[in-house]
Structure formats: C-alpha cells, structure tokens
Design a protein around this motif. Sequence first.
Motif, mmCIF file in Angstrom:
data_model
loop_
_atom_site.group_PDB
_atom_site.id
_atom_site.type_symbol
_atom_site.label_atom_id
_atom_site.label_comp_id
_atom_site.label_asym_id
_atom_site.label_seq_id
_atom_site.Cartn_x
_atom_site.Cartn_y
_atom_site.Cartn_z
ATOM 1 N N MET A 226 0.828 -1.206 0.000
ATOM 2 C CA MET A 226 0.000 0.000 0.000
ATOM 3 C C MET A 226 0.871 1.268 0.000
ATOM 4 N N GLY A 227 1.959 1.256 0.787
ATOM 5 C CA GLY A 227 2.873 2.397 0.810
ATOM 6 C C GLY A 227 3.448 2.631 -0.580
ATOM 7 N N PHE A 228 3.800 1.529 -1.260
ATOM 8 C CA PHE A 228 4.359 1.629 -2.609
ATOM 9 C C PHE A 228 3.307 2.183 -3.572
ATOM 10 N N LYS A 229 2.072 1.744 -3.389
ATOM 11 C CA LYS A 229 0.992 2.235 -4.280
ATOM 12 C C LYS A 229 0.827 3.757 -4.148
ATOM 13 N N HIS A 230 0.944 4.254 -2.928
ATOM 14 C CA HIS A 230 0.834 5.709 -2.751
ATOM 15 C C HIS A 230 1.897 6.436 -3.574
ATOM 16 N N LEU B 71 -3.229 8.546 -7.648
ATOM 17 C CA LEU B 71 -4.652 8.793 -7.922
ATOM 18 C C LEU B 71 -5.493 7.523 -7.806
ATOM 19 N N GLY B 72 -4.801 6.374 -7.696
ATOM 20 C CA GLY B 72 -5.539 5.115 -7.589
ATOM 21 C C GLY B 72 -6.237 4.718 -8.871
ATOM 22 N N VAL C 116 -5.054 10.166 -3.117
ATOM 23 C CA VAL C 116 -4.938 11.560 -2.660
ATOM 24 C C VAL C 116 -6.063 12.413 -3.219
ATOM 25 N N ARG C 117 -6.462 12.142 -4.473
ATOM 26 C CA ARG C 117 -7.682 12.781 -5.013
ATOM 27 C C ARG C 117 -8.247 11.874 -6.096
ATOM 28 N N ALA C 118 -9.519 12.066 -6.412
ATOM 29 C CA ALA C 118 -10.160 11.204 -7.403
ATOM 30 C C ALA C 118 -9.586 11.494 -8.784
#
Length: 457
Positions: free
Chosen positions: A426-430, A435-436, A449-451
């Motif tokens: 999860m840390g790596f994904k950030h 933006l996911g 962090v934002r959509a």
Amino acid sequence: DPDALAAFVEALGDIPVLLDPALVKQRSQDFFWFSPVLKRQLNDMTAELVVCPRTRDEVTHTMAAAWRCGINVTPRGGGTGNHGQAVPLRGGAVLDLSRLDRIVWVRDGMMRVEAGAKLIDLDKILRERGWELRMFPSTKRTATIGGFVAGGSDGIGSITWGGLRDAGNVIAAQVVTAEAPPRVLELRGSETDLINHAYGTTGIVTELELPLAPAMQWRDIVVAFPDFMQAARFCLVLAACPGIDLKLVTTIDSTIVPSLEVLRELVAVGESLALLMVAPSGMTTLAELVSAHGGQIVLDADTLKSEITSGSVPLYEFTWNHTTLQMLTQDRTVTYLRSLFPAADPLALVERMRTLFGDELPMHLEFLRVGGALTCAGLQIVRFTTEDRLAEIISIHEQNGVSISNPHVYTIENGSGHKRLPVNQMGFKHEVDPLGILNPGKMRDFVPVRAPAENAE
Ligand code: FAD
C-alpha cells in the motif's frame, strides 16, 4: 465521462484499441464465475475500451494519457484469474498486455521476458535451450507470465520449488508507474514483492526476470487406490522422496473421478487417484512405492506429447483449479475452497475435515512446499447451497487450524494466498499510483490523494 474517454482515445494515437461493447465486455471478464459470490458481484462489470499496446513505450504513453484524462486502467494478461483480479470495478480501460510477448534473453538458468508472453510459448522456447519454467498454473496453455506473477500463486512445479512468493522465485521486474510522467522502475530481489500478487494495483509489469529449472521429459502418471486416505498417504511419502524429480503430486477423491473425462474410464468405480508428473529417472522407485502402498499405475504417458497433440489433454489439466473446472462442466452448481493444511501431520487434519464434511466437500489435494516445508493444499470441491453455509464451512476450517485463502472475494487483502507477503504494497501504491487509477477497488484499504476525475483536464 464521454469527453474524457474521447480525449483518451485521441491521445493514444495509433496504439490499437477495441471499442465494440461486446468485445470489451468479454475482455473485462475472467473466471470469477467459479464463485457464486463473485458471479453475483462482478457479472455486470465492464470497461469502456480495451487498449492493446505493443511495446513498453506504448504502455508508458497509455499511462501518461490515462493520468491526464483521469481514466482507470486494469491490466490483463490471459484473463484466466479466478477472483475477478482482471475485472474492472470502475470502468475505464482494460490494458491488454498480451502483445508484449518477446523474450529478452535466456542464460545461466534464468530468463528475462516481456510480461505478456504466454507460458506455453515460453516453455517451448526454453525447452529448446535445455530449460523449463520452474512452476506454472494449470492454465499454462492460456495464461501469461505477467498475469501469473501479478495474480497467481503456485501450481505445477510447486512440489519442488514452492510458490511464486517463496524467496528466489522472482529475480526482477520492470514496472511502469501511474504518474505524470510515468516512471519505468527496475525492482530486484525482494523488491519484486511490491508487485507480486498485487493484481496490477502497484504498476504495470512490462518485463520479468525469473529463474529456470533444467528441462525434463516428464511422464504423466495416474495411480488408482481403493481408498482416498491410502492415496493421500502414498502422495505424502512420494513427495518427501528427495531422490525422485517431481513436478506434480495430486490426490483426487473417488467422488470427483466420474467428472474427469478420459481418466474415469481407466479406473473402477470408487477408486481414488494420485495424479503425478515424474521424471523418467524416478520411474523404478515410483513403481516400488506404488506397489508398497497397494496402488496400481493405470496411465503412463508423455506430458509434452499430450500438451501439443490436438484433442489430448495433459494430466495437469485435471489438477489444481482445473479439477474444479472439470467438475463444473458436469455440474454448474459446485464451487471450491482454497485451504492450506499445516506442514506438521497435514493428513490428520485432512482426515478430520473429510469426517466433518463428507460428500459436501469432495477432497482434492495438491502437495507443495511452503517456505521449504512439505505440506498439501486442498482445492476442495464445495457442493454449494447458500453463501451463509459457505462462510460457515470456511469458519469451521479455520477453527480447526486449516488456513483458508478465500477464493470468494476480489480484494487482495482477503483473497487467495496473500497472507504470506509482509511487504508494504500500500505504501508503494501511494508512491506509484497516487490517484488510484490502477485496477481500482482491488486494494481494499487504499485511499487515493484525489479522485482521478478531479485530475482530468
Ligand atoms: P490475468 O487473469 O489476465 O491477470 C491476473 C491479475 O494480474 C489481474 O489482476 C491483472 O490485472 C494482473 N495483471 C496481468 N498482467 C499484468 C501485468 N503485466 N502487469 C501488472 N498486472 C498484471 N493460478 C495459480 O496460481 N495456480 C494454478 O494452478 C491455477 N489454476 C487455474 C485453473 C483454472 C481452470 C483457472 C480458471 C485458473 C487457474 N489459476 C491458477 C488462476 C490463473 O489462471 C493463473 O493465476 C494465471 O497465471 C493468471 O494469468 P493470466 O495471464 O490469465 O492473468
């Protein structure tokens, strides 16, 4: 948003795309329908388009465009996952990586290949050079190497080499990130845990470096036993023999056998089976062990021949989750479990579970090494009644000390075989997908962090 989508398609230039809704829906699905729970949840999910890059540069270009236009991206290899790993939960684009299929190099018992290469094609080329894949899923004839590392766990070969998440089974991975501009990272050694079984949520894998095994002329062997536990005990003894080269050790309950085409004709009603892949050098000792355990060899065939001859089926396509597939062709109401028995005396618990569940859970065992220790996984068939009963079956297993990787959930955290990776994905994904937009919804606890829509120009 149609405008964002149109801008995305335009930004892709001459990178091939599919827009036909029927085709897009087809490439938005995998084998989640093995689970009645996932079937209910995922059946209607679809992307808006499929992008088919041919090179790493085209992947990078696609990711840059996706960032600018706020488009979600779900990577896909062969689309053979069982947990909806490659199903887009929030629309956007499916990124079909199957055209990235080049071999970069093969040397010193290692290969570096592009992620979209099909396992069957890789194994053929490796074999010409005296090597073979250490392990592959029973979907070898359709799955890709990138999809196996990003969405699979273990399979044929794990009896000797353990699973993909055992240290040393992935050497390096090249990863394209979802940033502006996208970066191309080289992860080496344990850093590859960051993308291993991450369902593509932590970057698009474009190349992989993996260790190989010396090529063998494997024999497909079927041994019939009058009793399931007798077959299982034989399998455990065989699997523990250090002098025999093995690629596959499977035990199948007699109640499953009538669903296994071809094999069912080889045995008498009520017999349970050991399905094996054994090197020719092990055949003499194997025959002695079979006779000592009261079994009878009923098939001895050449694995490679069955793999490439049209109409014939390699034995491994009756094992791992192919056993479930074979059952499903006869009875669409069954589903399955994925359990791991403790390495200390696994068969005692196998026997206990058989007593507790009887014919509600016909038993099917895959012997393997986990962290070096020999044990067996159950891919039990479940005669499904209700979701509540399924949850109860899982809970009874856990109370008895059988670990369950729940194949009826689509998130990484709860899903199949994830429990063993301690790394901070999860840390790596950030860092790599703030933006996911990569396979959104699959990493349960991730909050962007934002959509992505707020990012769209
Ligand atoms: P896909 O299904 O296309 O993708 C799997 C996941 O990886 C998805 O989340 C996708 O988004 C992601 N992904 C794909 N390519 C990339 C990439 N290049 N970069 C980043 N992410 C990517 N699995 C086993 O481990 N062992 C088995 O023995 C086994 N047996 C099976 C038997 C049957 C009958 C079926 C239907 C499935 C079985 N599976 C098994 C599950 C599956 O077939 C394998 O895990 C297979 O390796 C997945 O490869 P794929 O190319 O089809 O991946």
